[in-house]
Design an enzyme around this catalytic site. Structure first.
Site, PDB file in Angstrom:
ATOM      1  N   CYS A  80       0.800  -1.124   0.008  1.00 10.71           N
ATOM      2  CA  CYS A  80      -0.003  -0.058  -0.064  1.00 10.71           C
ATOM      3  C   CYS A  80       0.873   1.241   0.068  1.00 10.71           C
ATOM      4  O   CYS A  80       1.409   1.172  -0.990  1.00 10.71           O
ATOM      5  CB  CYS A  80      -1.047  -0.085   1.101  1.00 10.71           C
ATOM      6  SG  CYS A  80      -2.332   1.372   0.995  1.00 10.71           S
ATOM      7  N   HIS A 184      -3.887  -5.050  -0.374  1.00  7.80           N
ATOM      8  CA  HIS A 184      -3.386  -5.741   1.129  1.00  7.80           C
ATOM      9  C   HIS A 184      -3.614  -7.015   1.185  1.00  7.80           C
ATOM     10  O   HIS A 184      -4.551  -7.680   1.291  1.00  7.80           O
ATOM     11  CB  HIS A 184      -4.150  -5.028   2.336  1.00  7.80           C
ATOM     12  CG  HIS A 184      -4.132  -3.563   2.451  1.00  7.80           C
ATOM     13  ND1 HIS A 184      -3.155  -3.021   3.209  1.00  7.80           N
ATOM     14  CD2 HIS A 184      -4.712  -2.511   1.969  1.00  7.80           C
ATOM     15  CE1 HIS A 184      -3.234  -1.874   3.246  1.00  7.80           C
ATOM     16  NE2 HIS A 184      -4.253  -1.461   2.321  1.00  7.80           N
ATOM     17  N   GLU A 186      -2.648  -8.851   3.191  1.00 10.86           N
ATOM     18  CA  GLU A 186      -2.923  -9.641   4.607  1.00 10.86           C
ATOM     19  C   GLU A 186      -4.500  -9.308   4.984  1.00 10.86           C
ATOM     20  O   GLU A 186      -4.865  -9.803   5.778  1.00 10.86           O
ATOM     21  CB  GLU A 186      -2.001  -8.547   5.677  1.00 10.86           C
ATOM     22  CG  GLU A 186      -2.526  -7.316   5.705  1.00 10.86           C
ATOM     23  CD  GLU A 186      -2.171  -6.213   4.762  1.00 10.86           C
ATOM     24  OE1 GLU A 186      -1.716  -6.620   3.814  1.00 10.86           O
ATOM     25  OE2 GLU A 186      -2.470  -5.076   5.167  1.00 10.86           O
TER      26      GLU A 186
END
Lengths: 202, 252
Positions: A80, A184, A186
């Site tokens: 990001c 992202h 994650e």
């Protein structure tokens, strides 16, 4: 996968814990630190972040982290804002960035007329295509990943994945040992986990 | 293309989901983490957890729960309920929440939106608005305390103000449509979507799959939130996505 020595670079930006939570789900663990010795010695370095580009660059320059990150030789993954800071320049606060990648960071502009009711930030799940990096494999072509951003990296020679929002842009970059995703991983479900695993395998 | 998002919402009391949820076979009755993981596996795009606990002890339990959610769930999630100060938001950010939603506290103290956006970024701040349509004209009155108290604010101007103050998304619940299962407030949603440049989440009124399609097409919503239709397994997330895909709506 054997336990690796993973460092998550700590700086004045949020969203650092989520990356470590994702590593824990893969039975790995990152150490969140700004210690240059530990960063240099790590097997893998993750450079995450949510925040504003110019204040963050100022912090990285003042702490010496900017020079350190550029010289790392192990696999590095920017996420990001981390990815945007690895570009050459950002329109957010008109600031020169790390210059690891040649690409520039620009602000999304809504089309006129905005017939599809597009919004800024782009928030939500979008597809990654034209994948060209060891971060990805053929099974990931066209898959959806999670984005939240108002600034984007233009297409260029380092583009490793392309996403279309308003227009096509770089949703991932790679040059040598430097990898980066605008999305992202994650927070991108099983697809994101696969991408993180691929990074850990490098 | 950016996909339209489907968001199940879970009400939490004292760290547990509220009674009566008969969604899938869960090992632990009422465990929000297990329920959330099931939704994530089914293809939910995000989750919202609303803390409806009033007590101080309950608040602490909720923060602990957010830690567990963040550890186990691999999709983004928003938490709301009882957030009235920067320190409340900070505790939830540190526990791993991706976004917080503020509602009554923002109506009472609009500056809170500015402060939260400045400290944590707009992407972290969802402003939830509960509103009821006025009997005459095209205006909606903003309500607080679950629709029980009417305020001076009006939906469209308040939503614009929230955007200007730094909200990252608007979560609009029509109190006229909520719980009735006759569809979302599509006209008001479309006006919000036209007026604002931040994403709009539709809430209140989902009863069947077409209601979601209408919220996206007629209401121009970027995301749709629902609770009971998912919890009571009247609509499953995979079934809904399959339907929307067939209807030409981009979903993950």
């Amino acid at each position: 996968m054997t336990k690796q020595n993973i460092v998550i670079i700590k700086y004045n930006a949020g969203n650092i814990r989520s990356v470590n939570n994702a590593l824990l789900r893969l039975e790995q663990e990152g150490e969140i630190t700004a210690d240059p010795e530990k960063i240099i010695k790590a097997d893998k370095v993750i450079f995450p972040g949510v925040g504003e580009a110019s204040t963050t660059m100022k912090h990285l320059n003042e702490t010496g982290l900017a020079d350190l990150i550029k010289t790392l030789t192990q696999p590095v993954l920017g996420i990001c804002l981390g990815m945007q800071l690895m570009g050459s320049h950002s329109e957010e606060g008109d600031v020169n960035c790390l210059g690891i990648f040649d690409e520039k960071v620009k602000k999304f502009q809504l089309p006129d007329p905005n017939s599809q009711n597009l919004k800024i930030p782009q928030m939500g799940w979008n597809q990654i295509t034209d994948l060209k990096s060891d971060l990805f494999d053929v099974s990931l072509e066209g898959k959806y990943v999670y984005f939240v951003h108002s600034y984007y990296v233009a297409l260029g020679s380092d583009t490793a994945a392309t996403t279309n929002y308003i227009h096509p842009y770089s949703s991932a970059l790679q040059r040598d040992n430097f990898f980066a995703t605008q999305f992202h991983p994650e927070k991108s479900g099983p697809v994101g986990e696969k991408i993180l695993k691929n990074f850990l395998k490098l | 293309m950016l996909a339209k998002r489907i968001i199940p919402c879970l009400d939490i009391k004292d760290g547990m989901t509220v009674k009566g949820i008969k969604f899938v076979e869960l090992k632990t009755v009422g465990d929000p983490v297990e329920l959330a993981a099931a939704y994530a596996d089914q293809g939910a795009d995000e989750l919202v957890f609303l803390d409806i606990t009033a007590s101080h002890e309950g608040r602490k339990t909720f923060v602990d729960l957010v830690h567990r959610i963040a550890r186990h769930i691999n999709i983004p999630f928003t938490v709301g309920g009882g957030i009235s100060e920067l320190s409340d938001a900070e505790a939830l950010l540190n526990a791993g929440a991706d976004k917080i939603s503020i509602n009554s506290s923002a109506v009472r103290n609009p500056q809170l939106i500015d402060d939260m956006a400045k400290n944590f970024g707009s992407q972290f701040v969802v402003v939830a608005i509960d509103a009821k349509k006025e009997e005459t004209g095209n205006e909606w009155a903003v309500t607080v305390n679950g629709g029980r108290i009417f305020t001076e604010k009006r939906l469209f101007s308040w939503a614009r103000e929230a955007e200007q103050r730094g909200a990252g998304e608007i979560l609009f619940t029509s109190m006229d449509h909520d719980g009735v299962k006759q569809g979302f407030a599509n006209e008001a949603l479309a006006q919000l979507s036209d007026d604002l440049s931040i994403p709009i989440i539709a809430s209140g009124g989902a009863g069947n799959m077409q209601h979601f399609k209408d919220a996206f097409e007629l209401g121009k919503a970027d995301a749709a939130l629902a609770a009971s239709v998912f919890h009571y397994n009247e609509i499953s997330v995979p079934q809904l996505k399959e339907y929307l895909r067939k209807e030409g709506i981009t979903v993950r």
